[in-house]
Design an enzyme around this catalytic site. Structure first.
Site, PDB file in Angstrom:
ATOM      1  N   LYS A  85      11.917  10.873   1.970  1.00  0.00           N
ATOM      2  CA  LYS A  85      12.142  10.849   0.402  1.00  0.00           C
ATOM      3  C   LYS A  85      11.172  11.751  -0.373  1.00  0.00           C
ATOM      4  O   LYS A  85      11.584  12.141  -1.374  1.00  0.00           O
ATOM      5  CB  LYS A  85      11.939   9.653  -0.133  1.00  0.00           C
ATOM      6  CG  LYS A  85      12.968   8.481   0.313  1.00  0.00           C
ATOM      7  CD  LYS A  85      12.704   6.998  -0.167  1.00  0.00           C
ATOM      8  CE  LYS A  85      14.039   6.165   0.113  1.00  0.00           C
ATOM      9  NZ  LYS A  85      13.646   4.956  -0.750  1.00  0.00           N
ATOM     10  N   ASP A 116      17.126   4.416  -6.484  1.00  0.00           N
ATOM     11  CA  ASP A 116      16.390   2.999  -6.325  1.00  0.00           C
ATOM     12  C   ASP A 116      15.912   2.191  -7.680  1.00  0.00           C
ATOM     13  O   ASP A 116      16.228   1.188  -7.655  1.00  0.00           O
ATOM     14  CB  ASP A 116      15.022   3.357  -5.604  1.00  0.00           C
ATOM     15  CG  ASP A 116      15.586   3.464  -3.874  1.00  0.00           C
ATOM     16  OD1 ASP A 116      16.545   3.120  -3.531  1.00  0.00           O
ATOM     17  OD2 ASP A 116      14.631   4.100  -3.336  1.00  0.00           O
TER      18      ASP A 116
HETATM   19  P1  NAP Z   1       5.362   1.451   0.842  1.00  0.00           P
HETATM   20  O1  NAP Z   1       5.436   2.560   0.011  1.00  0.00           O
HETATM   21  O2  NAP Z   1       4.864   1.559   2.136  1.00  0.00           O
HETATM   22  O3  NAP Z   1       4.355   0.277   0.008  1.00  0.00           O
HETATM   23  C1  NAP Z   1       3.982  -0.761   0.174  1.00  0.00           C
HETATM   24  C2  NAP Z   1       3.073  -1.629  -0.770  1.00  0.00           C
HETATM   25  O4  NAP Z   1       2.812  -2.873  -0.123  1.00  0.00           O
HETATM   26  C3  NAP Z   1       1.900  -0.863  -0.898  1.00  0.00           C
HETATM   27  O5  NAP Z   1       1.255  -1.012  -2.266  1.00  0.00           O
HETATM   28  C4  NAP Z   1       0.692  -1.477   0.014  1.00  0.00           C
HETATM   29  O6  NAP Z   1      -0.668  -1.908  -0.454  1.00  0.00           O
HETATM   30  C5  NAP Z   1       1.357  -3.040  -0.131  1.00  0.00           C
HETATM   31  N1  NAP Z   1       1.192  -3.843   1.075  1.00  0.00           N
HETATM   32  C6  NAP Z   1       1.669  -3.280   2.230  1.00  0.00           C
HETATM   33  N2  NAP Z   1       1.232  -4.303   3.259  1.00  0.00           N
HETATM   34  C7  NAP Z   1       0.302  -5.070   2.674  1.00  0.00           C
HETATM   35  C8  NAP Z   1      -0.431  -6.233   3.274  1.00  0.00           C
HETATM   36  N3  NAP Z   1      -0.329  -6.694   4.420  1.00  0.00           N
HETATM   37  N4  NAP Z   1      -1.407  -6.916   2.043  1.00  0.00           N
HETATM   38  C9  NAP Z   1      -1.153  -6.359   0.960  1.00  0.00           C
HETATM   39  N5  NAP Z   1      -0.470  -5.193   0.360  1.00  0.00           N
HETATM   40  C10 NAP Z   1       0.307  -4.756   1.411  1.00  0.00           C
HETATM   41  O7  NAP Z   1       6.596   0.714   0.969  1.00  0.00           O
HETATM   42  P2  NAP Z   1       7.997   0.843   0.024  1.00  0.00           P
HETATM   43  O8  NAP Z   1       8.876   1.970   0.546  1.00  0.00           O
HETATM   44  O9  NAP Z   1       7.458   0.634  -1.243  1.00  0.00           O
HETATM   45  O10 NAP Z   1       8.804  -0.662   0.580  1.00  0.00           O
HETATM   46  C11 NAP Z   1       8.266  -1.786   0.214  1.00  0.00           C
HETATM   47  C12 NAP Z   1       9.191  -2.677   0.576  1.00  0.00           C
HETATM   48  O11 NAP Z   1      10.199  -2.659  -0.400  1.00  0.00           O
HETATM   49  C13 NAP Z   1       9.738  -2.877   2.030  1.00  0.00           C
HETATM   50  O12 NAP Z   1       9.663  -4.232   2.400  1.00  0.00           O
HETATM   51  C14 NAP Z   1      11.057  -2.296   1.764  1.00  0.00           C
HETATM   52  O13 NAP Z   1      12.025  -2.747   2.886  1.00  0.00           O
HETATM   53  C15 NAP Z   1      11.407  -2.935   0.597  1.00  0.00           C
HETATM   54  N6  NAP Z   1      12.354  -2.243  -0.084  1.00  0.00           N
HETATM   55  C16 NAP Z   1      13.725  -2.673  -0.677  1.00  0.00           C
HETATM   56  C17 NAP Z   1      14.780  -2.005  -1.068  1.00  0.00           C
HETATM   57  C18 NAP Z   1      15.962  -2.383  -1.507  1.00  0.00           C
HETATM   58  O14 NAP Z   1      16.886  -1.635  -1.864  1.00  0.00           O
HETATM   59  N7  NAP Z   1      16.099  -3.763  -1.824  1.00  0.00           N
HETATM   60  C19 NAP Z   1      14.502  -0.512  -1.470  1.00  0.00           C
HETATM   61  C20 NAP Z   1      13.257   0.046  -1.157  1.00  0.00           C
HETATM   62  C21 NAP Z   1      12.289  -0.714  -0.218  1.00  0.00           C
HETATM   63  P3  NAP Z   1      -1.627  -0.701  -0.375  1.00  0.00           P
HETATM   64  O15 NAP Z   1      -1.364   0.358  -1.511  1.00  0.00           O
HETATM   65  O16 NAP Z   1      -2.900  -1.242  -0.687  1.00  0.00           O
HETATM   66  O17 NAP Z   1      -1.670  -0.196   1.045  1.00  0.00           O
END
Ligand code: NAP
Length: 282
Positions: A72, A108
């Site tokens: 992305k 998004d």
């Molecule tokens: P990402 O860029 O990897 O970001 C993940 C975030 O969650 C970071 O802020 C991270 O904190 C935090 N995190 C991860 N594991 C953690 C833990 N064990 N404890 C505390 N904080 C934690 O991921 P993303 O692309 O934003 O996606 C996040 C979620 O959104 C996923 O579940 C994805 O499936 C969902 N999503 C859904 C849609 C939809 O259309 N509904 C679209 C996009 C994403 P740190 O900064 O401290 O690492």
């Protein structure tokens, strides 16, 4: 392996992994519903293959494609033009190809916003929103909310510096720790989980304790697998209104479809497929 189905016009999603993507099914259902002679396919593209694949898409009649993890951000280097909102978000999830030119968008944040507006009818300017997480999805949501006029956004993240970085000094947002959020739950009208905590298979996990939450708080989890996360289940038991990640997913797809075809698809078709695939009731 990709196939570029015959000589028909086609759309695609590129990413790695890609096998479990629901995008082909929902887009093909809408292409069929609207009697469009085109097909949508999933193409696994590893990072080292990205530059060549973009040229292949450009040269083989692809009319547009979605971009998912891990491309992305990297895709932006290869585009001819980038929509201002996608530029601000710093990521592209939809590319339109017209006359060999590639233009990138990010649907998004707006997809999330459409779902939010259907769920929460009060004035967003006067609404206090807590966002859990500061990753890619949070970034798209926060930038879009602020652009849409939301003036009170708080981001709570495990790594607080990342939340500060995302806000980049915006006067409409503040960054706090998860524990500070837990101690001030009553000050938020809406709480949005954008972390993967609670996602399949770790379905008993919750991003923060909501024991002290008020039943008037609206909860959104952008996770859609499972359809009802522990965060939403606990909130519902307290009496909160809740929304899962299906509306965001469906609306980001519908907005991409519209960018490619000029036709607003019947998003109910997409929603029914997603819910059925995830084991929910139609
Ligand atoms: P990402 O860029 O990897 O970001 C993940 C975030 O969650 C970071 O802020 C991270 O904190 C935090 N995190 C991860 N594991 C953690 C833990 N064990 N404890 C505390 N904080 C934690 O991921 P993303 O692309 O934003 O996606 C996040 C979620 O959104 C996923 O579940 C994805 O499936 C969902 N999503 C859904 C849609 C939809 O259309 N509904 C679209 C996009 C994403 P740190 O900064 O401290 O690492």
């Amino acid at each position: 392996m990709h196939s570029f189905k015959g000589n028909r016009p086609y759309y695609a999603v590129i990413g790695d992994p890609i096998a479990h993507s629901m995008s082909p099914e929902i887009h093909n259902a809408c292409l069929e519903h609207h009697h469009m002679d085109a097909v949508y396919e999933a193409i696994r593209v590893r990072s080292d293959e990205l530059p060549n694949m973009i040229e292949e898409l450009r040269e083989t009649g692809c009319k547009g494609f979605n971009v998912t993890i891990p491309h992305k951000v990297k895709i932006m280097e290869h585009l001819d033009e980038i929509d201002p909102l996608a530029n601000e978000i710093g990521a592209v999830n939809t590319v339109v190809i017209e006359n060999g030119r590639l233009k990138g968008y990010n649907t998004d944040g707006l997809g999330f916003f459409k779902g939010l507006r259907a769920f929460y009818k009060r004035d967003l300017k006067a609404t206090s929103i807590l966002i859990l997480g500061a990753g890619g999805a949070s970034r798209a949501i926060v930038k879009t909310l602020i652009k849409q006029g939301v003036r009170n956004v708080t981001i709570a993240n495990r790594t607080v510096e990342k939340a500060h970085g995302l806000l980049n000094g915006s006067r409409y947002g503040q960054a706090i720790t998860i524990s500070a959020a837990e101690h001030n739950l009553e000050s938020f009208d809406i709480i949005i989980n954008t972390t993967p905590i609670g996602m399949y298979p770790n379905t008993d996990e919750i991003p923060l304790s909501i024991r002290t939450i008020d039943s008037g708080t609206a909860l959104i989890d952008i996770i859609y697998n499972p359809l009802m996360t522990e965060f939403l289940k606990q909130g519902r038991r307290i009496g909160c209104t809740v929304q899962n990640g299906v509306p965001m997913f469906v609306h980001q797809a519908a907005l991409a479809f519209e960018l490619w075809t000029g036709q607003e698809p019947d998003s109910k078709i997409m929603e029914d497929i997603v819910i059925k695939k995830l084991g929910g009731k139609k």
